[in-house]
Design a protein around this motif. Structure first.
Motif, PDB file in Angstrom:
ATOM      1  N   GLU A 165       0.822  -1.204   0.000  1.00 53.60           N
ATOM      2  CA  GLU A 165       0.000   0.000   0.000  1.00 53.60           C
ATOM      3  C   GLU A 165       0.859   1.257   0.000  1.00 53.60           C
ATOM      4  O   GLU A 165       0.577   2.225  -0.722  1.00 53.60           O
ATOM      5  CB  GLU A 165      -0.929   0.005   1.215  1.00 53.60           C
ATOM      6  CG  GLU A 165      -2.012  -1.053   1.179  1.00 53.60           C
ATOM      7  CD  GLU A 165      -1.573  -2.357   1.832  1.00 53.60           C
ATOM      8  OE1 GLU A 165      -0.344  -2.628   1.909  1.00 53.60           O
ATOM      9  OE2 GLU A 165      -2.464  -3.115   2.258  1.00 53.60           O
ATOM     10  N   ASP A 194       1.044   4.015  -2.990  1.00 53.09           N
ATOM     11  CA  ASP A 194       0.817   5.456  -2.758  1.00 53.09           C
ATOM     12  C   ASP A 194       1.923   6.285  -3.397  1.00 53.09           C
ATOM     13  O   ASP A 194       1.662   7.320  -4.028  1.00 53.09           O
ATOM     14  CB  ASP A 194       0.790   5.744  -1.251  1.00 53.09           C
ATOM     15  CG  ASP A 194      -0.458   5.217  -0.556  1.00 53.09           C
ATOM     16  OD1 ASP A 194      -1.451   4.930  -1.247  1.00 53.09           O
ATOM     17  OD2 ASP A 194      -0.426   5.109   0.696  1.00 53.09           O
ATOM     18  N   LYS A 231       1.589   8.928  -6.533  1.00 57.50           N
ATOM     19  CA  LYS A 231       2.019  10.315  -6.362  1.00 57.50           C
ATOM     20  C   LYS A 231       3.010  10.732  -7.447  1.00 57.50           C
ATOM     21  O   LYS A 231       2.862  11.790  -8.073  1.00 57.50           O
ATOM     22  CB  LYS A 231       2.646  10.481  -4.972  1.00 57.50           C
ATOM     23  CG  LYS A 231       3.193  11.878  -4.695  1.00 57.50           C
ATOM     24  CD  LYS A 231       3.816  11.927  -3.305  1.00 57.50           C
ATOM     25  CE  LYS A 231       4.440  13.303  -3.047  1.00 57.50           C
ATOM     26  NZ  LYS A 231       5.087  13.370  -1.704  1.00 57.50           N
ATOM     27  N   SER A 248      -2.800   9.999  -8.418  1.00 63.83           N
ATOM     28  CA  SER A 248      -3.447   9.767  -7.118  1.00 63.83           C
ATOM     29  C   SER A 248      -4.699  10.636  -6.964  1.00 63.83           C
ATOM     30  O   SER A 248      -4.873  11.613  -7.671  1.00 63.83           O
ATOM     31  CB  SER A 248      -2.474  10.049  -5.976  1.00 63.83           C
ATOM     32  OG  SER A 248      -1.977  11.363  -6.071  1.00 63.83           O
TER      33      SER A 248
END
Length: 367
Positions: free
Chosen positions: A354, A358, A362, A367
């Motif tokens: 996870e 992320d 980004k 995102s």
């Protein structure tokens, strides 16, 4: 679904590189992104998340020698790989390319750089591998499994995020199994593994160590050992001689579950192995592969040893006598085994997939 952003995952064709790529792929797909794997021909045998129609093979080669002809061959193959990867990136238009180490990651990440596509590398070791070190100044972001890997290089540290090692679903399932210390006179479950190809040193040393144990320990021992086919007969002969029933095989497809059921693991200290021992939380005796240029396995083992979650023994000290002594001591100290399991678990990160997803989102701007 075709409109969803595509992330290219680049990895060398071994489990240590492919398993984290698979774990990230699972998480990215859960978020609705598309994924493809760019790798070498070894991964065509791979039967995990990626099917053959989602795998792109590009030419590559590993630096195996400093001889001029060998370096020239490697450079030529990587050059071919970059041309193929440039065409692939142009055709697929990925939102980002994520590399997991190994020389097969070099062409796609160089192609990404040349075509202005964000590149990210992940390194599971306590020191950057050679391919990732080469790529580190050419990517947008660096993800590491362990803290402090690039603290001495401010230029790289500024774009580095510690995320852990993404874990495949089988490891996450095994991590849910709590460690149960052996009863003082109960079964002691010992697992011996040597990496994806097995390690001859385990066949050389472990049987002699088991033979040196007090016979009262033989009746408690539940031994599972990874043994190469060419070593099988001589290893089996020792255990037959002492009438020890041991499960021996060249490969265990259910290794995560076997790790979870073990009281003690004797193993090499590759990045994936150390990360999985931390995620599941199991005591270990770690024997780093000697001779590596970067001494990465020595550093990896040090992470668990410093946390008192494992015992690091360099190969020159890894004798049958030493191993027998360590097993005897730990077998008589179930509380210490439990403490080692807890300490190893503190090193592990179960949310690494996870956290890396992320970072990818980004850097890719999706995102």
């Amino acid at each position: 679904m075709d409109a969803a952003p595509l992330i290219l995952l680049a990895a060398g064709g071994t489990g240590g590189h492919l398993f984290p790529a698979e774990a990230l792929g699972v998480e990215l797909m859960r978020r609705g992104y598309r994924v493809r794997l760019v790798t070498d021909s070894r991964a065509l045998r791979y039967t995990g998340l990626f099917s053959k129609d989602t795998i792109d093979v590009v030419p590559s080669a590993t630096v195996r020698s400093r001889m001029p002809w060998s370096l020239a061959y490697t450079g030529l193959m990587l050059g071919y790989g970059v041309v193929a990867a440039l065409n692939l990136v142009r055709r697929l238009k990925p939102a980002a390319v994520v590399g997991f180490g190994g020389y097969p990651t070099v062409p796609p990440l160089i192609a990404a750089k040349l075509r202005g596509v964000p590149g990210i590398i992940h390194d599971a070791n306590a020191v950057l591998g050679r391919a990732n070190r080469f790529l580190s100044s050419r990517v947008s972001a660096i993800a590491t499994s362990l803290p402090g890997v690039l603290d001495r290089d401010p230029a790289l540290a500024s774009k580095t995020t510690t995320v852990g090692t993404p874990m495949r679903p089988a490891i996450l399932a095994a991590a849910a199994v709590q460690f149960a210390a052996p009863e003082p006179d109960g079964a002691l479950r010992l697992l011996v593994v040597g990496g994806s190809q097995g390690a001859r040193v385990m066949a050389d040393i472990v049987p002699g160590a088991i033979e040196r144990l007090d016979p009262s320990l033989w009746s408690r021992l539940v031994l599972t050992q990874q043994v190469r086919e060419e070593d099988m007969a001589r290893v089996r002969a020792v255990y037959d001689r002492i009438k020890l029933s041991a499960e021996l095989a060249p490969f265990f497809s259910d290794l995560p579950a076997r790790l979870a059921s073990s009281h003690l693991v004797v193993t090499r200290s590759g990045a994936g192995t150390v990360a999985e021992l931390g995620a599941i939380g199991r005591p270990s005796i770690l024997v780093p592969l000697p001779g590596a240029i970067d001494q990465d396995q020595f550093a990896n083992a040090g992470v668990l040893a410093q946390a008192d979650g494992g015992i690091r023994i360099v190969q020159k000290d890894f004798t049958s006598e030493r191993l027998a002594a360590e097993i005897t001591t730990l077998a008589a100290a179930p509380a210490r085994l439990a403490a080692m399991a807890t300490n190893a678990r503190k090193v592990g990160r179960l949310d690494a997939a996870e956290r890396l997803a992320d970072l990818v989102a980004k850097v890719a701007g999706i995102s």
